[in-house]
Design a protein around this motif. Structure first.
Motif, PDB file in Angstrom:
ATOM      1  N   ASP A  94       6.295  10.589   0.304  1.00 41.19           N
ATOM      2  CA  ASP A  94       7.619  10.029   0.054  1.00 41.19           C
ATOM      3  C   ASP A  94       8.142   9.423   1.342  1.00 41.19           C
ATOM      4  O   ASP A  94       7.459   9.456   2.371  1.00 41.19           O
ATOM      5  N   ALA A  95       9.321   8.831   1.253  1.00 41.13           N
ATOM      6  CA  ALA A  95       9.861   8.107   2.406  1.00 41.13           C
ATOM      7  C   ALA A  95      11.250   8.614   2.734  1.00 41.13           C
ATOM      8  O   ALA A  95      11.966   9.126   1.868  1.00 41.13           O
ATOM      9  N   CYS A 108       3.764  10.976   8.066  1.00 38.28           N
ATOM     10  CA  CYS A 108       2.541  10.168   8.019  1.00 38.28           C
ATOM     11  C   CYS A 108       2.753   8.930   7.174  1.00 38.28           C
ATOM     12  O   CYS A 108       3.264   9.018   6.068  1.00 38.28           O
ATOM     13  N   GLY A 109       2.327   7.786   7.682  1.00 38.17           N
ATOM     14  CA  GLY A 109       2.452   6.543   6.919  1.00 38.17           C
ATOM     15  C   GLY A 109       1.127   6.039   6.383  1.00 38.17           C
ATOM     16  O   GLY A 109       1.043   4.918   5.906  1.00 38.17           O
ATOM     17  N   GLY A 110       0.080   6.862   6.471  1.00 38.62           N
ATOM     18  CA  GLY A 110      -1.256   6.409   6.058  1.00 38.62           C
ATOM     19  C   GLY A 110      -1.443   6.440   4.552  1.00 38.62           C
ATOM     20  O   GLY A 110      -0.538   6.788   3.800  1.00 38.62           O
ATOM     21  N   ALA A 148      16.681   6.249   4.267  1.00 39.95           N
ATOM     22  CA  ALA A 148      17.224   5.053   4.936  1.00 39.95           C
ATOM     23  C   ALA A 148      16.126   4.177   5.536  1.00 39.95           C
ATOM     24  O   ALA A 148      16.227   2.956   5.548  1.00 39.95           O
ATOM     25  N   THR A 149      15.052   4.799   6.023  1.00 35.27           N
ATOM     26  CA  THR A 149      13.981   4.058   6.713  1.00 35.27           C
ATOM     27  C   THR A 149      12.712   4.218   5.908  1.00 35.27           C
ATOM     28  O   THR A 149      12.006   5.200   6.053  1.00 35.27           O
ATOM     29  N   LYS A 150      12.431   3.248   5.038  1.00 37.53           N
ATOM     30  CA  LYS A 150      11.361   3.509   4.073  1.00 37.53           C
ATOM     31  C   LYS A 150       9.954   3.456   4.669  1.00 37.53           C
ATOM     32  O   LYS A 150       9.014   3.950   4.056  1.00 37.53           O
ATOM     33  N   ASP A 151       9.816   2.915   5.901  1.00 34.86           N
ATOM     34  CA  ASP A 151       8.506   2.978   6.552  1.00 34.86           C
ATOM     35  C   ASP A 151       8.252   4.352   7.183  1.00 34.86           C
ATOM     36  O   ASP A 151       7.134   4.628   7.631  1.00 34.86           O
ATOM     37  N   TYR A 167       0.832  -1.216   0.000  1.00 37.01           N
ATOM     38  CA  TYR A 167       0.000   0.000   0.000  1.00 37.01           C
ATOM     39  C   TYR A 167       0.862   1.259   0.000  1.00 37.01           C
ATOM     40  O   TYR A 167       0.393   2.330  -0.365  1.00 37.01           O
ATOM     41  N   GLN A 168       2.126   1.125   0.419  1.00 38.59           N
ATOM     42  CA  GLN A 168       3.029   2.279   0.342  1.00 38.59           C
ATOM     43  C   GLN A 168       3.527   2.469  -1.081  1.00 38.59           C
ATOM     44  O   GLN A 168       3.703   3.586  -1.549  1.00 38.59           O
ATOM     45  N   GLU A 169       3.781   1.347  -1.757  1.00 36.76           N
ATOM     46  CA  GLU A 169       4.326   1.432  -3.118  1.00 36.76           C
ATOM     47  C   GLU A 169       3.263   1.902  -4.098  1.00 36.76           C
ATOM     48  O   GLU A 169       3.563   2.584  -5.069  1.00 36.76           O
ATOM     49  N   ASP A 170       2.023   1.488  -3.870  1.00 35.86           N
ATOM     50  CA  ASP A 170       0.922   1.877  -4.757  1.00 35.86           C
ATOM     51  C   ASP A 170      -0.358   1.994  -3.927  1.00 35.86           C
ATOM     52  O   ASP A 170      -0.987   0.985  -3.598  1.00 35.86           O
TER      53      ASP A 170
END
Ligand SMILES: [Zn+2]
Length: 258
Positions: free
Chosen positions: A192-193, A212-214, A196-199, A12-15
């Motif tokens: 965007d991310a 925000c990671g939503g 180094a820490t893509k989450d 869900y982060q990638e798309d």
């Protein structure tokens, strides 16, 4: 906090418009399935979890009532104070579908299909919550550092604040006007991310940036004009919520994994 080596890839982060994906089962619990990847958004950052169905190789359909992030840990990055990273995602199966867990084995392929109408509403609602927050930041900056929490539902979002001073009707009107102006301008929204820490992710809209990671809709116009309401929760506690009667979602934006 326990740390584990396993990691669920967050599709869900990638798309953010992915509604179906194939993944491999990593673990089968008494009430849940862990996959090596998923397009289901797990509860987090105030946004409610996706729901949907896991379709096993055997054809068994196991409905999941929530996706939960497990064994995440704080990222330790100063710009991302409240964000948990890494860990795995568990899909909690509806009790009446749990007998089907007996057919699931690690290594098997499963198809994740999310409830796309629910996801779309949560996504637009989440984007609206940030515009509401920007309105509050502008007209009641004292409240921002006193945020107790937020809750993002399908039909709107709310923030709770530990503030003595009530939000006045004038302030609420000004907050709504700022938020709705951002809707009217139909601004592009991107995420965007951290390199180094893509989450550890960020939301961008015009010159505004919010950690925000939503999941987010890609333009603000989809929100429609919002209504802002206030509620007193008790001594020194105020709630502001936005309601979205004019949400304009296009489910055609969602697609299965190519
Ligand atoms: Zn967000």
């Amino acid at each position: 906090m326990m740390r584990i080596d396993r990691h669920t890839r967050r599709l869900y982060q990638e798309d953010p418009f992915l509604c179906q994906a194939e993944a491999r089962i990593v673990r089968v619990g008494a009430d849940h399935i862990e996959l090596d990847a998923t397009c289901a958004y797990p509860e987090g950052g105030g946004q409610e979890s996706d729901m949907g169905v896991l379709i096993l190789e055997s054809g068994a359909r196991l409905r999941f009532i929530s996706a939960q992030r497990m064994y995440g840990h704080p990222c330790g990055l100063p710009d991302f104070p409240d964000i948990l990273v890494a860990g795995v995602i568990w899909h909690t199966i509806l009790p009446e579908d749990r007998p089907g867990l007996l057919e699931a084995r690690p290594g098997m392929v499963a198809r994740v299909v999310i409830d796309v109408a629910r996801r779309a509403r949560l996504t637009v609602s989440h984007t609206a919550s940030h515009l509401l927050y920007l309105g509050i930041e502008r007209h009641r900056p004292d409240a921002i550092g006193r945020t107790l929490g937020c809750h993002i539902r399908e039909d709107g979002a709310r923030f709770d604040f530990a503030v003595e001073e009530r939000f006045t009707p004038e302030e609420i009107a000004a907050i709504a006007s700022t938020a709705n102006e951002l809707v009217t301008r139909d601004l592009a929204v991107t995420t965007d991310a951290d390199t180094a820490t893509k989450d550890a992710r960020r939301w961008h809209c015009a010159s505004h940036v919010i950690p925000c990671g939503g999941t987010h809709w890609d333009h603000t116009g989809a929100i429609g004009q919002m209504e802002v309401r206030r509620k007193r929760l008790g001594t020194g506690k105020e709630r502001l919520s936005c309601h979205l009667p004019d949400m304009r979602i296009d489910l055609g934006r969602y697609h299965p994994q190519p």
